[in-house]
Design a protein around this motif. Structure first.
Motif, short mmCIF file in Angstrom:
data_model
loop_
_atom_site.label_atom_id
_atom_site.label_comp_id
_atom_site.label_asym_id
_atom_site.label_seq_id
_atom_site.Cartn_x
_atom_site.Cartn_y
_atom_site.Cartn_z
N ARG A 743 0.77 -1.28 0.22
CA ARG A 743 0.14 0.28 -0.29
C ARG A 743 0.81 1.33 0.11
NH1 ARG A 743 -2.54 -3.00 3.76
NH2 ARG A 743 -4.82 -3.68 3.21
N CYS A 744 0.26 2.14 -0.56
CA CYS A 744 0.85 3.42 -0.53
C CYS A 744 -0.32 4.53 0.11
CB CYS A 744 1.07 4.22 -1.97
SG CYS A 744 1.53 5.99 -1.86
N VAL A 745 -0.02 5.21 1.45
CA VAL A 745 -0.69 5.92 2.06
C VAL A 745 -0.28 7.55 1.90
CG1 VAL A 745 -2.12 6.68 4.01
CG2 VAL A 745 -1.67 4.21 3.33
N ALA A 746 -0.92 8.33 1.53
CA ALA A 746 -0.46 9.55 1.34
C ALA A 746 -1.56 10.91 1.76
CB ALA A 746 -0.14 10.01 -0.43
N ALA A 747 -1.13 11.94 2.16
CA ALA A 747 -2.24 13.12 2.67
C ALA A 747 -1.79 14.30 1.47
CB ALA A 747 -1.69 13.37 4.10
N VAL A 748 -2.77 14.46 0.92
CA VAL A 748 -2.79 15.19 -0.24
C VAL A 748 -3.82 16.45 0.06
CG1 VAL A 748 -2.06 13.40 -1.81
CG2 VAL A 748 -4.48 14.12 -1.70
N GLN A 749 -3.43 17.51 -0.67
CA GLN A 749 -4.32 18.62 -0.78
C GLN A 749 -5.05 18.91 -1.90
OE1 GLN A 749 -2.57 22.49 -0.44
NE2 GLN A 749 -3.82 23.05 1.25
N ARG A 750 -6.45 19.22 -1.89
CA ARG A 750 -6.97 19.29 -3.35
C ARG A 750 -7.88 20.80 -3.16
NH1 ARG A 750 -10.17 13.54 -4.39
NH2 ARG A 750 -8.24 12.35 -4.66
N TYR A 751 -8.11 21.35 -4.00
CA TYR A 751 -8.89 22.70 -4.09
C TYR A 751 -10.24 22.39 -4.40
CZ TYR A 751 -4.57 25.14 -3.11
OH TYR A 751 -3.27 25.50 -2.20
N ARG A 752 -11.35 23.08 -3.89
CA ARG A 752 -12.85 22.88 -4.34
C ARG A 752 -13.07 23.87 -5.38
NH1 ARG A 752 -16.44 21.54 0.88
NH2 ARG A 752 -15.60 19.60 1.41
N ASN A 753 -12.14 25.26 -4.97
CA ASN A 753 -12.39 26.25 -5.73
C ASN A 753 -11.16 27.07 -5.54
OD1 ASN A 753 -12.83 27.88 -3.51
ND2 ASN A 753 -15.09 27.14 -3.60
N ASP A 754 -11.34 28.42 -5.91
CA ASP A 754 -10.04 29.18 -5.92
C ASP A 754 -9.65 29.36 -4.39
OD1 ASP A 754 -9.69 29.16 -8.55
OD2 ASP A 754 -10.65 30.95 -8.80
N GLU A 755 -10.65 29.37 -3.59
CA GLU A 755 -10.16 29.90 -2.10
C GLU A 755 -10.33 28.75 -1.06
OE1 GLU A 755 -13.54 32.63 -1.00
OE2 GLU A 755 -12.78 34.20 -2.61
N GLU A 756 -11.09 27.71 -1.53
CA GLU A 756 -11.27 26.58 -0.37
C GLU A 756 -10.37 25.44 -0.58
OE1 GLU A 756 -15.29 25.74 0.49
OE2 GLU A 756 -15.67 27.66 1.10
N ASN A 757 -9.83 24.68 0.14
CA ASN A 757 -8.90 23.59 -0.16
C ASN A 757 -9.50 22.54 0.78
OD1 ASN A 757 -6.93 23.37 2.19
ND2 ASN A 757 -6.98 25.66 1.34
N GLU A 758 -9.33 21.41 0.57
CA GLU A 758 -9.60 20.19 1.57
C GLU A 758 -8.50 19.10 1.39
OE1 GLU A 758 -13.31 17.24 2.33
OE2 GLU A 758 -13.42 18.35 0.64
N THR A 759 -8.16 18.24 2.61
CA THR A 759 -7.04 17.36 2.72
C THR A 759 -7.75 16.01 2.91
OG1 THR A 759 -5.60 19.06 3.79
CG2 THR A 759 -4.99 16.60 3.90
N PHE A 760 -7.02 15.15 1.73
CA PHE A 760 -7.61 13.80 1.72
C PHE A 760 -6.59 12.78 2.12
CE2 PHE A 760 -10.77 15.88 -0.81
CZ PHE A 760 -11.82 15.34 -0.41
#
Length: 780
Positions: A743-760
C-alpha cells in the motif's frame, strides 16, 4: 639408447663406403621421442617402428636375392619374391628386442620354405609361442648364408621355426599384405575368426593350435649376441604373458591403451568403431548418450545443492523444476524460497515471514491455483513478486480509496503512520485521527493536546505523540484513551523515536548483551534538550480504566531516565538504536550519546556549515549520516567521531534522509532525490522529475515514493529511474506519504475552488488477489 646410437653410426659409415644403403632412414633426423612422460611410460610416436618393419623385410629380400646370384638357395628367394608386395606394405608385423638371446640351431632354407607354406595353410599371421629379436635373426641369417651383411651390427626380421625344447616346427608367421589405406596395426587372429560369420574364441577354446601375437612398443635393432636392457619396463611387464584367448587379448589391449596419449586414444576408438555395423553402433550410441547425462543437482549433497540453487533467480528455478520430478522436489524446498525472499528484498524480517506462513490456508486460497502439494514459501514469493511488478507497471490501476480528513481549522497533516489495520495521522489543529486501512472509515479521534501534533510513533497498541503544547502523550489506541502525560520540555516537541531491546554485542562469556532492558522513548524539542523516558506499554487486553491519566512534573516523573543537554539550538532530528542516540540540531552539529554510560555525550561531530535537518543510523557498521542546509551529507563513525565521507551533489537543503536495506536515499529542496551507497559514498542515481522541493518521501530498498507540490511519483531503486505517477489529480501539496509492500498512503491537498481546499488521505492498494480483482472488474 647408447647401443642404438653406436649401431646407427657404424651402419652409416659402412653404407657410405661399401654398398648402397639398405636402411634409408638411418641418416634421417629422428622424429620420435622415447622419453617416459610419466611412470606408466607412454610412448610419443610409433611411426619409426612401422618404417623399420618394412625396411627389415626388404633387407631380407635383398639378401636372399644376393645369395641367389652367388649360388644361394633358390627356394628361399622364391618365398620372399612371392610375398614381396605383401611384405613391402605390411603394417601388422611386430618385432621385439626383449626376448632371450638364446642361440638357434642352423636351419636350411628349405626348412624356412616349408614353415612358410605351413603357415599359409593354417591361416596364421604371427608366431604365438615366441617373439623374435634382432639378435636371433642375425644368427639365423649367418647360419643359413655365410655371406656377411652390410655392417657388423645389422639387424632385420627373422622367423623363429624351432622350439627350444624340440626340433619339431610348431609355429611360424608370414607378412600379410595390406593396401596402403589399411587399418592401423593390431594383432591378427586366424582368418576364419576374422570372418563376420564366425564368433570370437572363448576361454573354453584354449586347445586351438593358433595363438595371437603380441604388439611390441619398440622395434629398433640391437647388436647381435648382446643382451639389451629394456627402457620401457612398464610396457614390457605387460608383454611378458602371451594371450591365448580373445579375453586375454582384450585385457592386454585395454592395459596397453593406457600408454597412448589422449589424441591417439581417440583415434584408436574411432578406428574400432569404423568396423562396427549399424546395430552395434546404435547400441553404443544409446549407451554413450545415457552415460553423458549427469544429474548435477540430485547427485550432490543437499547442502551443496541448496548453495548452488541460492545463486539462481526465481525464473531459472521455476524452469529447472520442470525438468524432472526429482528436481521439482528439490527446488520445492522451503529454505530456498525463504532465502530468495530475503535476497530480493521482498521480505527481510524472519518475524514477518513466519507470520505470513502461519496463514497458509488464506495465502494458498488467494494466490495459488492449486492448493495441493504446493510449497507455501514459493506461493509467498509469488505473491510478493506479483505485487512488486504491479507497482512498477504504469498500466496497472491499484484499488483506490479517498478519505477526507476531519478538521475544523488548518488541514495540514504533519505526521502519518500506518499498517494493515489502521492509519494514524497527526494534524496541526490538536487532533489525532485513526482510520481503517481497508475501508477508510474513521475509527477514532484522539483529543487531549492543546496544540498542533508534530510528531508521532506507535508500537503495538501504544501510541506516542508530541505537540506544540510541550507535552508528550501516551495513548491506548484500542480504547482511544490517553494513559500518560509526560511533561518536562519547555518548547515544541519536534521529533521522537522509540528504541526497542536489541542485541548489541557479546560479553566475556559469549552471552548476548541486550540493551535497553525495556522500550525507551526519546524526544527532541526546540528547547535544545533531549529527554529519554521508559515507555509504558498498553496491551490490547488491558481492562479499560476510566480514571484520569498519569500526569506529573518532570522532577517527580518515575518514567524519566535522562535529560541529554548540550545542543545550543533546536533539536531537529533524533535516531536511536541499542545504546546509541544520534541527534541533529540547528546548531550545525551532530551529537553521539551513549545510554550505557548514563547518557554521556561521546562525540560532538562538527563538519556542517549550516543547520542539520535529518539524521540516519546504521548500528552494525558503526556509522551515522546527517543532512544539512549546506546541501551536503556527512558520513561519520560514531565510535571514533571521525568524518568518513562527505556526499556532495545536492544544491539546496537536504531535509530528508532514509537508510533501508543498505540503501541510502536523500531528498532535497532542489527538487531531486539521490540514491547512495552508504559504504563507499557512491551516488548510484539522481532522480529528477519534481518541479518543486521534496516535501516527503519513503523507500523500502526496492522503490521510492516521493511527494512535492501536485506530484506523487514512484521510482525504481534498482534501475534508478522514474516508473510512474501514482496520482494525477492532485491540485495542491503532498503533505505526507508512507508505504509498505502493498500500500501507499498519502495525505494530499485538493482545491474545491480558488479559495477553499480540502485534505484527503489517499489509499492505493496493490495487493488485491487476482481472483477478487477479476470478480470486481466483472461487476463493474
Amino acid at each position: 639408447m647408447s647401443d642404438d646410437n653406436e649401431l646407427v653410426k657404424a651402419d652409416s659409415v659402412t653404407v657410405s663406403t661399401n654398398l648402397p644403403p639398405v636402411f634409408p632412414l638411418l641418416l634421417a633426423v629422428p622424429k620420435y621421442d622415447y622419453r617416459l612422460f610419466n611412470a606408466n611410460g607412454k610412448l610419443a610416436d610409433v611411426w619409426l617402428q612401422k618404417e623399420y618393419q618394412k625396411l627389415s623385410i626388404k633387407s631380407v629380400s635383398r639378401e636372399n636375392r644376393k645369395r641367389n646370384r652367388t649360388g644361394g638357395e633358390q627356394d628361399t628367394e622364391e618365398v620372399f619374391d612371392q610375398d614381396r608386395e605383401s611384405t613391402e606394405s605390411c603394417d601388422d608385423m611386430i618385432i621385439s628386442d626383449t626376448d632371450s638371446n638364446s642361440q638357434l640351431s642352423a636351419a636350411p632354407s628349405s626348412s624356412i620354405t616349408s614353415i612358410v607354406a605351413a603357415a599359409r595353410e593354417n591361416g596364421l599371421v604371427h608366431p604365438p609361442k615366441r617373439r623374435l629379436t634382432s639378435s636371433t635373426f642375425t644368427e639365423a641369417i649367418n647360419l643359413s648364408n655365410p655371406v656377411p651383411l652390410v655392417g657388423t651390427n645389422s639387424s632385420s626380421i627373422v622367423y623363429e621355426a624351432m622350439n627350444n625344447s624340440s626340433s619339431t616346427v610348431t609355429t611360424t608367421a608370414v607378412a600379410v599384405s595390406q593396401p596402403q589405406h589399411s587399418q592401423p596395426q593390431r594383432p591378427r587372429t586366424p582368418n576364419a575368426i576374422n570372418s563376420p560369420s564366425h564368433t570370437p574364441i572363448s576361454d573354453y577354446e584354449e586347445d586351438q593350435p593358433q595363438q595371437l601375437p603380441l604388439p611390441s612398443p619398440s622395434a629398433s635393432p640391437v647388436q647381435s649376441g648382446e643382451t639389451k636392457i629394456s627402457t620401457f619396463d612398464p610396457i614390457e611387464n605387460q608383454l611378458k604373458h602371451i594371450p591365448a584367448t580373445q579375453v586375454e587379448l582384450l585385457e592386454l589391449m585395454v592395459n596397453l591403451s593406457g600408454y597412448f596419449n589422449e589424441r591417439n586414444q581417440n583415434h584408436l576408438i574411432f578406428r574400432l568403431l569404423q568396423n562396427l555395423n549399424r546395430s552395434s553402433l546404435s547400441t553404443f550410441n544409446e549407451l554413450i548418450h545415457n552415460n553423458l547425462r549427469r544429474d548435477l543437482i540430485s547427485n550432490l549433497p543437499l547442502e551443496i545443492t541448496l548453495k548452488i540453487l541460492s545463486f539462481l533467480d526465481h525464473k531459472t528455478l521455476l524452469s529447472l523444476s520442470r525438468v524432472c520430478k526429482n528436481w521439482c522436489k528439490i527446488i520445492n524446498n522451503t529454505s530456498i524460497w525463504i532465502n530468495l525472499l530475503k535476497r530480493d528484498k521482498l521480505i527481510t524480517s524472519d518475524e514477518v515471514i513466519h507470520k505470513e506462513l502461519e496463514n497458509s490456508e488464506e495465502l494458498l486460497e488467494e494466490w495459488s491455483e492449486n492448493s495441493h502439494d504446493v510449497n507455501v514459501a514459493q506461493v509467498l514469493y509469488k505473491k510478493r513478486c506479483i505485487i512488486v511488478n504491479r507497482w512498477m507497471d504504469p498500466n496497472y490501476e491499484p484499488l483506490r480509496k479517498s478519505v477526507p480528513v476531519k478538521s475544523d481549522g488548518s488541514k495540514v497533516v504533519t505526521c502519518l503512520q500506518h499498517d494493515d489495520e489502521k492509519i494514524i495521522t497527526g494534524v496541526d489543529n490538536k487532533s489525532v485521527f485513526i482510520y481503517s486501512t481497508r475501508t477508510g472509515k474513521l475509527l477514532r479521534e484522539l483529543e487531549g493536546h492543546e496544540g498542533g501534533v508534530w510528531a508521532l510513533k506507535y508500537t503495538g497498541n501504544t501510541l506516542v505523540t508530541g505537540s506544540t503544547d510541550r507535552t508528550v502523550r501516551i495513548w491506548n489506541m484500542k480504547s482511544g484513551r490517553c494513559t500518560h502525560v509526560f511533561r518536562g520540555h519547555t518548547s515544541t516537541i519536534r521529533c521522537l523515536d522509540i528504541m526497542h531491546p536489541v542485541v548489541i554485542g557479546k560479553d566475556i562469556n559469549g552471552a548476548d548483551i541486550i540493551f535497553p532492558e525495556y522500550p525507551l522513548l526519546v524526544t527532541g524539542a526546540r528547547d535544545h534538550n533531549i529527554h529519554v523516558w521508559r515507555l509504558p506499554i498498553n496491551n490490547e487486553d488491558d481492562p479499560e480504566i476510566d480514571e484520569r491519566p498519569f500526569d506529573c512534573n518532570d522532577s517527580e516523573n518515575p518514567y524519566l531516565i535522562a535529560v541529554l543537554s548540550g545542543h545550543t539550538h533546536s533539536v531537529r532530528s533524533v535516531s536511536g538504536y541499542g545504546n546509541i542516540i544520534i541527534s541533529g540540531s540547528y546548531d550545525s552539529t551532530v551529537r553521539v550519546w551513549d545510554l550505557m554510560e548514563n547518557g554521556i555525550c561521546k562525540h560532538v561531530l562538527t563538519g556542517h556549515h549550516d543547520k542539520v535537518y535529518s539524521t540516519a543510523l546504521d548500528f552494525n557498521s558503526r556509522t551515522c549520516f546527517s543532512g544539512s542546509m549546506d546541501s551536503n551529507i556527512n558520513i561519520w563513525n560514531f565510535d571514533t567521531g571521525k568524518l568518513l565521507n562527505t556526499l556532495e551533489g545536492h544544491t539546496m537543503l537536504v531535509g530528508l534522509l532514509d537508510l533501508v536495506e543498505g540503501v541510502l536515499v536523500s531528498a532535497a529542496a532542489d527538487a531531486s532525490l539521490r540514491i547512495w551507497d552508504p559504504k563507499t559514498g557512491k551516488c548510484f542515481s539522481k532522480l529528477e522529475g519534481h518541479t518543486g522541493a521534496i516535501t516527503c518521501f519513503e523507500h523500502d530498498g526496492l522503490k521510492v515514493v516521493s511527494g512535492s507540490d501536485k506530484m506523487l511519483k514512484l521510482w525504481d531503486v534498482k534501475e534508478g529511474r522514474f516508473s510512474r505517477d501514482l496520482l494525477n489529480d492532485v491540485a495542491g501539496a503532498i503533505w505526507q506519504v508512507r508505504i509498505d509492500y502493498k500500500r501507499c498512503v498519502a495525505a494530499v491537498q485538493r482545491y474545491r475552488n480558488d479559495e477553499e481546499n480540502e485534505t484527503f488521505i489517499e489509499i492505493l492498494d496493490f495487493s488485491e488477489p487476482p481472483r477478487k480483482r477479476f470478480e470486481r472488474l466483472q461487476e463493474q
